[in-house]
Scaffold this motif. Structure first.
Motif, PDB file in Angstrom:
ATOM      1  N   ALA A   1      31.608  36.256  45.064  1.00 34.06           N
ATOM      2  CA  ALA A   1      32.827  37.058  44.917  1.00 34.06           C
ATOM      3  C   ALA A   1      33.719  36.980  46.149  1.00 34.06           C
ATOM      4  N   THR A   2      33.111  36.871  47.331  1.00 30.22           N
ATOM      5  CA  THR A   2      33.894  36.763  48.568  1.00 30.22           C
ATOM      6  C   THR A   2      34.745  35.498  48.561  1.00 30.22           C
TER       7      THR A   2
ATOM      8  N   ASP B   1      35.669  33.757  45.876  1.00 26.19           N
ATOM      9  CA  ASP B   1      36.652  33.905  44.793  1.00 26.19           C
ATOM     10  C   ASP B   1      37.873  34.674  45.290  1.00 26.19           C
ATOM     11  N   LYS B   2      37.626  35.778  45.968  1.00 24.23           N
ATOM     12  CA  LYS B   2      38.720  36.617  46.483  1.00 24.23           C
ATOM     13  C   LYS B   2      39.541  35.875  47.529  1.00 24.23           C
ATOM     14  N   ALA B   3      38.868  35.136  48.421  1.00 22.01           N
ATOM     15  CA  ALA B   3      39.564  34.421  49.496  1.00 22.01           C
ATOM     16  C   ALA B   3      40.451  33.308  48.946  1.00 22.01           C
TER      17      ALA B   3
ATOM     18  N   LYS C   1      41.706  33.082  45.865  1.00 22.59           N
ATOM     19  CA  LYS C   1      42.819  33.690  45.117  1.00 22.59           C
ATOM     20  C   LYS C   1      43.890  34.212  46.065  1.00 22.59           C
ATOM     21  N   ALA C   2      43.470  34.798  47.183  1.00 28.60           N
ATOM     22  CA  ALA C   2      44.435  35.317  48.159  1.00 28.60           C
ATOM     23  C   ALA C   2      45.250  34.191  48.786  1.00 28.60           C
TER      24      ALA C   2
END
Length: 267
Positions: free
Chosen positions: A108-109, A111-113, A115-116
């Protein structure tokens, strides 16, 4: 074009990162540390079982030699060609790039990075297979550098298998789209590597890193211009390999002088 590089912690990875940064392409780097796997260490007994199943008694003998530091050889690195390669901290300082170390590129980390960062393109350079949810984030998907002329020698250690099978016509580098299948995506760019007297899997790997960096830059420019010619791989011509056994590695080492001699005769 905004590029996100996902890679591992190696000299070659930092070499590729520096090349992308110098061309003003790379905006985000995620380094997969594989901490999730390191937290599950393999015991020597488990390694013994694995190597026995893969290569029999000879593999066990070679494993124990390596384990106790007997006859262990170290190869040269890409730094022999270009001198010292900057560390991750040096790259961050020089280029003001966002570098994150993640325990698993698919978590998830990560994925978030990604996307950001909102990249146009992702580049996979070494590491584990990326899951479809991550592959779908960049606008143009992910591309990868593979060390053979696909569709030949899919899978790991392509340089080794090219020599082991004596299929020197498949020596080279392919830049291809990343799909859920192993090295199965459309070919974007390819170039062969010449087998020379004295070459080993290690020296060919170094050549592939150098050529691979150049081809990645060329591929990005083609994608920017919209002039890339995608070639679907011929499934009838595919060959897929796994990790070589220690006995196969030893066998190739003995056969290499014969390949070098054949190269000299062909000149």
């Amino acid at each position: 074009m905004k590029v996100c590089l996902t890679t591992t912690d190696s000299t070659a990875s930092r070499y590729i990162a520096e090349m992308l940064l110098e061309h003003k392409y790379c905006t985000t780097i995620l380094v997969d540390t594989f901490e999730d796997r390191r937290n599950r260490p393999q015991s020597l007994s488990r390694k013994i079982r694995k190597h026995y199943m893969r290569g029999g008694l000879l593999d066990l003998f070679l494993l124990l030699k390596s384990y106790f530091g007997i006859g262990v050889e170290t190869g040269s690195t890409i730094e022999n060609f270009f001198g010292p390669v900057p560390s991750w901290s040096e790259l961050k300082e020089r280029h003001d790039v966002d570098i994150k170390f993640v325990s698993n590129i698919n978590n998830a980390t990560s994925d978030k990075a990604i996307k950001a960062a909102a990249p146009d393109l992702g580049i996979l350079y070494g590491g584990r297979i990326i899951e479809p949810a991550i592959l779908a984030i960049p606008r143009l998907g992910f591309i990868n550098k593979h060390s053979s002329l696909l569709p030949k020698q899919r899978g790991p250690q392509a340089e080794f298998w090219t020599l082991y099978k004596e299929e020197l016509e498949s020596l080279g580098v392919t830049i291809h789209e990343v799909t859920p299948g192993l090295d199965a995506g459309a070919i974007l760019l390819q170039e062969n590597i010449l087998f020379e007297d004295g070459d080993t899997p290690q020296s060919l790997r170094e050549k592939s890193h150098i050529l691979g960096g150049d081809l990645l830059i060329k591929t990005i420019r083609l994608l920017e211009s919209g002039n890339v010619n995608k070639i679907i791989q011929d499934e009838a011509a595919v060959s897929v390999n796994g990790m070589p056994s220690l006995s196969q590695l030893a066998a190739l080492k003995k056969r290499l002088p014969g390949l070098w001699e054949k190269t000299r005769e062909d000149k």
